[in-house]
Design a protein around this motif. Structure first.
Motif, PDB file in Angstrom:
ATOM      1  N   THR A 148      58.670  29.785   4.049  1.00  0.00           N
ATOM      2  CA  THR A 148      58.122  28.603   3.848  1.00  0.00           C
ATOM      3  C   THR A 148      57.174  28.448   4.951  1.00  0.00           C
ATOM      4  OG1 THR A 148      59.855  27.650   2.591  1.00  0.00           O
ATOM      5  CG2 THR A 148      58.336  26.178   3.302  1.00  0.00           C
ATOM      6  N   SER A 149      57.445  28.389   6.222  1.00  0.00           N
ATOM      7  CA  SER A 149      56.806  27.864   7.492  1.00  0.00           C
ATOM      8  C   SER A 149      55.498  28.936   7.673  1.00  0.00           C
ATOM      9  CB  SER A 149      57.559  28.345   8.592  1.00  0.00           C
ATOM     10  OG  SER A 149      58.917  27.470   8.486  1.00  0.00           O
ATOM     11  N   VAL A 150      55.557  30.125   7.232  1.00  0.00           N
ATOM     12  CA  VAL A 150      54.425  31.176   7.337  1.00  0.00           C
ATOM     13  C   VAL A 150      53.512  30.907   6.241  1.00  0.00           C
ATOM     14  CG1 VAL A 150      53.737  33.548   6.906  1.00  0.00           C
ATOM     15  CG2 VAL A 150      55.729  33.132   8.180  1.00  0.00           C
ATOM     16  N   GLY A 151      53.915  30.339   4.932  1.00  0.00           N
ATOM     17  CA  GLY A 151      53.104  30.178   3.965  1.00  0.00           C
ATOM     18  C   GLY A 151      52.488  28.851   4.080  1.00  0.00           C
ATOM     19  N   ALA A 152      52.976  27.782   4.955  1.00  0.00           N
ATOM     20  CA  ALA A 152      52.248  26.516   5.236  1.00  0.00           C
ATOM     21  C   ALA A 152      51.215  26.837   6.465  1.00  0.00           C
ATOM     22  CB  ALA A 152      53.732  25.581   5.817  1.00  0.00           C
ATOM     23  N   VAL A 153      51.558  27.724   7.340  1.00  0.00           N
ATOM     24  CA  VAL A 153      50.429  28.038   8.287  1.00  0.00           C
ATOM     25  C   VAL A 153      49.305  28.742   7.750  1.00  0.00           C
ATOM     26  CG1 VAL A 153      50.127  29.448  10.350  1.00  0.00           C
ATOM     27  CG2 VAL A 153      52.112  28.115  10.235  1.00  0.00           C
ATOM     28  N   LEU A 180      45.428  27.282   7.832  1.00  0.00           N
ATOM     29  CA  LEU A 180      44.204  28.192   8.248  1.00  0.00           C
ATOM     30  C   LEU A 180      43.609  28.305   7.166  1.00  0.00           C
ATOM     31  CD1 LEU A 180      46.292  30.879  10.363  1.00  0.00           C
ATOM     32  CD2 LEU A 180      44.884  28.970  11.109  1.00  0.00           C
ATOM     33  N   LEU A 181      43.830  28.881   5.869  1.00  0.00           N
ATOM     34  CA  LEU A 181      42.961  28.918   5.002  1.00  0.00           C
ATOM     35  C   LEU A 181      41.874  27.574   4.569  1.00  0.00           C
ATOM     36  CD1 LEU A 181      41.702  30.858   2.532  1.00  0.00           C
ATOM     37  CD2 LEU A 181      43.526  30.025   1.032  1.00  0.00           C
ATOM     38  N   LYS A 188      36.797  24.460   5.238  1.00  0.00           N
ATOM     39  CA  LYS A 188      36.042  23.339   5.906  1.00  0.00           C
ATOM     40  C   LYS A 188      35.193  23.510   6.776  1.00  0.00           C
ATOM     41  CE  LYS A 188      40.016  19.876   5.367  1.00  0.00           C
ATOM     42  NZ  LYS A 188      40.949  19.043   6.064  1.00  0.00           N
ATOM     43  N   LEU A 189      35.309  24.577   7.693  1.00  0.00           N
ATOM     44  CA  LEU A 189      34.415  24.982   8.444  1.00  0.00           C
ATOM     45  C   LEU A 189      33.150  25.749   7.744  1.00  0.00           C
ATOM     46  CD1 LEU A 189      36.617  26.769  11.311  1.00  0.00           C
ATOM     47  CD2 LEU A 189      35.360  24.512  11.449  1.00  0.00           C
ATOM     48  N   ARG A 190      33.301  26.438   7.013  1.00  0.00           N
ATOM     49  CA  ARG A 190      32.353  27.131   6.061  1.00  0.00           C
ATOM     50  C   ARG A 190      31.592  26.085   5.386  1.00  0.00           C
ATOM     51  NH1 ARG A 190      34.605  32.685   3.051  1.00  0.00           N
ATOM     52  NH2 ARG A 190      34.674  33.709   5.104  1.00  0.00           N
TER      53      ARG A 190
END
Length: 202
Positions: A155-160, A164-165, A170-172
C-alpha cells in the motif's frame, strides 16, 4: 523326430528346442530356480526383489482415515518433520520413501480417535515439535507482523508511486501552459512586426 547322437534315442522337436533354450540360460539361474522349486521350503527367486527397501516403504492397509476430509484438513496445516517442508498429507501421498509422514499420520489418527478437535490436535503437535510444525504461523503476537507487513508495504509503495505520477502530470501540464503562453507572445510579436513593416513600406 530327431535322433540323439549320444544315446541313440529318438527326440521330439519340442524336447530338442527345450534343450537348446536351457543351453542359453546361465547355470546359476537354473540352480537357484531348482532350489526354490525343488524343496527346502524356500520361495522361488523369480518375482522377488533383491533389495525391497529401494522400492519404498511397505504398503499398509488402506483405512477410512486415509481420505477422511477432517484428517486431510488437519494434516494440510501440519508440516512433515522429515525436512521436506511439505505438509503431512502431501508428503505421505507423494513421497513413498518417507517413513516420517506415515508415523505423523498415525499420531493424528490417534488424537482424532481420542475425540480431540482440530485446534487441540494442532496445539498437541506444537507442544511436541514447536511452532515450526505449523505450515502457517498463528495470527498472534509478533507473527501478526508477517501477516500485515506485506500489505502495508504494498500500500505504501502504491501511494508513493501514485503521488509521483500525479506530480509528474502536474509538472507536464505546467510546462505545456508555459509553452502555450510563449507561443501566443511570439504570435503577438509577429503581428506587431508585420504592422511596423507595413508602415515602413508606406
Amino acid at each position: 523326430m530327431l535322433m540323439d547322437a549320444t544315446s541313440h534315442t529318438t527326440v521330439t522337436r519340442r524336447e530338442a528346442l527345450k534343450r537348446s533354450l536351457y543351453a542359453l540360460v546361465p547355470a546359476p539361474l537354473l540352480q537357484e530356480r531348482s532350489q526354490g522349486a525343488g524343496g527346502g521350503g524356500q520361495e522361488p527367486a523369480v518375482g522377488r526383489l533383491k533389495q525391497p527397501q529401494l522400492a519404498g516403504r511397505s504398503r499398509t492397509a488402506v483405512t477410512d482415515y486415509e481420505n477422511d476430509p477432517f484428517i486431510i484438513g488437519v494434516e494440510e496445516k501440519l508440516r512433515c518433520t522429515c525436512g521436506c517442508n511439505l505438509s503431512i498429507y502431501v508428503c505421505r501421498t507423494t513421497d513413498f520413501t518417507c517413513q516420517t509422514s506415515p508415523a505423523l499420520h498415525g499420531d493424528v489418527i490417534a488424537l482424532v480417535e481420542q475425540g480431540q478437535t482440530e485446534q487441540e490436535i494442532l496445539d498437541a503437535f506444537v507442544a511436541r515439535y514447536g511452532e515450526i510444525v505449523l505450515m502457517a504461523p498463528p495470527r498472534e503476537g509478533f507473527n501478526l507482523l508477517g501477516y500485515f507487513l506485506p500489505g502495508v508495504a504494498i500500500t505504501s509503495v502504491g501511494a508513493v508511486m501514485l503521488w509521483l505520477l500525479s506530480r509528474r502530470v502536474k509538472l507536464r501540464a505546467a510546462a505545456a501552459g508555459e509553452m502555450t503562453a510563449s507561443e501566443e507572445l511570439t504570435s503577438e510579436d509577429a503581428a506587431l512586426l508585420e504592422a511596423e513593416l507595413a508602415d515602413l513600406e508606406r
